[in-house]
Scaffold this motif. Structure first.
Motif, PDB file in Angstrom:
ATOM      1  N   GLY A  20      20.148  26.217 -81.701  1.00 48.22           N
ATOM      2  CA  GLY A  20      19.666  25.451 -80.561  1.00 48.22           C
ATOM      3  C   GLY A  20      20.046  23.999 -80.586  1.00 48.22           C
ATOM      4  N   THR A  21      20.655  23.477 -81.663  1.00 48.05           N
ATOM      5  CA  THR A  21      21.092  22.082 -81.675  1.00 48.05           C
ATOM      6  C   THR A  21      22.406  21.968 -80.934  1.00 48.05           C
ATOM      7  N   GLU A  22      22.757  20.749 -80.596  1.00 50.83           N
ATOM      8  CA  GLU A  22      23.952  20.527 -79.805  1.00 50.83           C
ATOM      9  C   GLU A  22      25.121  20.114 -80.691  1.00 50.83           C
ATOM     10  N   ASP A  23      26.237  20.762 -80.506  1.00 50.76           N
ATOM     11  CA  ASP A  23      27.452  20.409 -81.215  1.00 50.76           C
ATOM     12  C   ASP A  23      28.153  19.319 -80.415  1.00 50.76           C
ATOM     13  N   VAL A  24      27.550  18.126 -80.397  1.00 52.11           N
ATOM     14  CA  VAL A  24      28.057  17.028 -79.582  1.00 52.11           C
ATOM     15  C   VAL A  24      28.109  15.756 -80.423  1.00 52.11           C
ATOM     16  N   ASP A  25      28.877  14.791 -79.914  1.00 50.09           N
ATOM     17  CA  ASP A  25      28.960  13.481 -80.549  1.00 50.09           C
ATOM     18  C   ASP A  25      28.029  12.471 -79.880  1.00 50.09           C
ATOM     19  N   VAL A  26      27.859  12.598 -78.573  1.00 48.61           N
ATOM     20  CA  VAL A  26      27.068  11.635 -77.806  1.00 48.61           C
ATOM     21  C   VAL A  26      26.212  12.377 -76.800  1.00 48.61           C
TER      22      VAL A  26
END
Length: 555
Positions: A20-26
């Motif tokens: 459920g976490t986001e694989d994002v930088d920003v």
């Protein structure tokens, strides 16, 4: 030729992993014009972006209207300049009226830019077009998603989101940026004061309408009507009709309801001196009454959390630059954040965003307090001001200076930490460190025939067309680009991890040569188009020191 390490092409869409976490930088919070501009810029610089907004969809009501030249240049550098132009109407001339007669005309387009004229385009259209551009880059706005909490740590920001079905999500990203307006949750959770005060004695009544009046309905013509205690701005809409902005005194501060079309008609008719005026609705109806505060956040960064747009600064819409300043801030921030995230610069580079953007906002607030063309004046001040307008408008010099100020092309970051000017040298022609690099007509010559980003041969072009948001550009006169000079410049740039293009150019004529600057000087242009360094070609060590400071510890 380019030196330094490439950041890579835009990657695929960011998505959620199994936990459920986001694989994002920003994570960008807020999908207005500023948040969308920032997300597009970050995607073009190879960062994975998540953008959320608590609204159900893009707005379908009119709000901000005008894009000025410098913001248009910034949006063009991100690939959306021509798209916006096709959906707007450029403002060519504004007639100033008072006491039932014309005082003169204010013409636009005096500045040197591919986007010299202001563009009238509805904010909801800007948002729709930017959403489409962002989707094409692999990122879609997550609507009905409200940020409820943020905690920043040394290496990440953790945040909580509430979805449309009432469920909560805990997520994290290396960076979070609040672009969600004056009631910013990000700013509140970062503990950053929103300094300033409420503007009293001023309300803005505005709306879209089709007028029935004796004025000629030229597509690119606007009007300003001046009267005691009020001023009325009338600008053409792309879909037909006009936007009416009336800045007036505030005789009843308890009145908060939106005006009716009849109230707007009476206010316009009285201010313009047209008792028989009629107003009809437009395809995009909008009526609004607003009061404002002038506020700037005490800082725009706290660790891994940053602020942009109205979350960072807000003021009364005198001058119509609020959205533009926010867009310029997004343009300033994105390349700096990408450089830090990719390990190309120290984190102190982000502090220069805070310093430069805060100063820009503070200057606007100060200047707009003296904008007597729009602020309501008492009868004595009104008579004195309108008496000076015809003579001022008759002067070409006044027209040029006013157009330059409105365009934002003359705004500078001179004196800031990123602005290094050659020491111990008298002033010479050309942009100084911190200034926007002039859009000079030049003949561009690649230093390397194998460089795919450069022209195949000498071509006449605007300098801005060969700058790039994904790199720094080292501009020098081609007449001074001897092999030994180029070798010394390459050596000075060799260890800088971000891409730098060395660009020798030949000015089109003597006038363009003066605008470009002295032939013995180099100018290192930032990705956002401002000059970072002015130095002598005989002192490449200064270029090396500047780049070393950026790469290792910040400016």
């Amino acid at each position: 030729m380019e030196t330094g390490r490439e950041t890579g092409a835009v990657g695929g869409a960011a998505g959620r992993d199994g936990d459920g976490t986001e694989d994002v930088d920003v994570c960008v919070v807020g999908a207005g014009p500023v948040g969308l501009t920032l997300a597009i810029a970050l995607r073009r610089l190879a960062l994975r972006v998540r953008i959320v907004d608590k609204a159900p969809a893009t707005k379908h009501e009119a709000r901000a209207l005008v894009l000025w030249a410098r913001a248009r240049e910034a949006l063009d550098a991100l690939g959306v300049g021509e798209t916006l132009r096709r959906h707007g109407v450029e403002l060519d001339v504004v007639t100033i009226h008072a006491r039932g007669r014309s005082l003169g005309e204010l013409t636009t387009g005096w500045t040197r830019s591919a986007y010299a004229r202001p563009l009238n385009i509805e904010q909801h259209d800007i948002e729709r077009l930017l959403c489409e551009e962002l989707a094409g880059l692999g990122t879609r706005v997550e609507w009905n998603t409200e940020l409820t909490d943020v905690k920043v740590h040394e290496d990440r920001a953790e945040f909580t989101l509430r979805h449309e079905d009432g469920s909560f999500e805990s997520a994290a990203a290396p960076w979070i940026i609040g672009c969600e307006g004056t009631a910013s949750v990000v700013r509140d959770r970062l503990g950053i004061p929103f300094e300033g005060r409420r503007r009293t004695g001023l309300q803005v009544v505005q709306g879209n309408a089709h007028p029935t009046w004796p004025l000629v309905g030229e597509r690119g013509r606007g009007h300003i009507f001046l009267a005691p205690h009020r001023s009325l701005l009338v600008f053409p809409l792309p879909g037909g009709g006009f936007r009416f902005f009336c800045f007036r005194d505030d005789p009843d501060p308890t009145l908060t309801a939106a005006p009716t079309l009849g109230e707007l008609r009476d206010l316009v008719a009285d201010t313009a001196g047209m008792p028989d005026l009629r107003l009809g609705p437009t395809v995009t109806p909008w009526l609004n009454r607003a009061r404002f505060s002038d506020r700037v956040a005490a800082r725009l960064r706290r660790g891994r959390g940053l602020l942009a747009g109205d979350a960072a600064h807000a003021w009364a819409p005198v001058g119509g630059h609020g959205m533009n300043v926010g867009i310029l801030g997004a343009h300033n921030l994105a390349w700096k954040l990408a450089a830090v995230h990719h390990g190309q610069a120290g984190e102190q580079l982000l502090d220069t965003y805070s310093d430069e953007q805060r100063l820009l906002a503070v200057r606007y607030i100060r200047e707009m307090r003296f904008n007597f063309m729009e602020l309501p004046l008492p009868p004595l001040g009104y008579r004195a001001f309108t008496a000076t307008v015809p003579a001022a408008l008759a002067r070409r010099g006044f027209q040029r200076k006013l157009d330059l100020r409105l365009s934002d092309l003359g705004r500078s970051h001179a004196g800031g930490a990123l602005a290094w000017h050659r020491p111990g040298r008298p002033l010479r022609p050309g942009a100084r460190a911190g200034d926007r690099m002039p859009d000079v007509t030049v003949t561009a010559c690649p230093t390397d025939p194998m460089d795919p980003t450069g022209p195949a041969g000498p071509t006449a072009t605007r300098l801005h067309a060969v700058l790039g948001y994904e790199r720094w550009t080292l501009v020098l006169h081609a007449a001074r680009a001897r092999p030994d000079v180029l070798d010394s410049l390459r050596e000075a740039c060799a260890l800088f991890p971000a891409p730098i293009r060395i660009l020798p150019v030949t000015p089109w004529d003597a006038a363009e040569a003066r605008r470009l600057g002295h032939p013995d000087d180099l100018r290192l242009v930032r990705p956002d188009g401002y000059v970072g360094l002015v130095a002598s070609l005989t002192r490449p060590a200064l270029l090396h020191d500047y780049l070393a400071a950026l790469a290792h510890s910040g400016p």
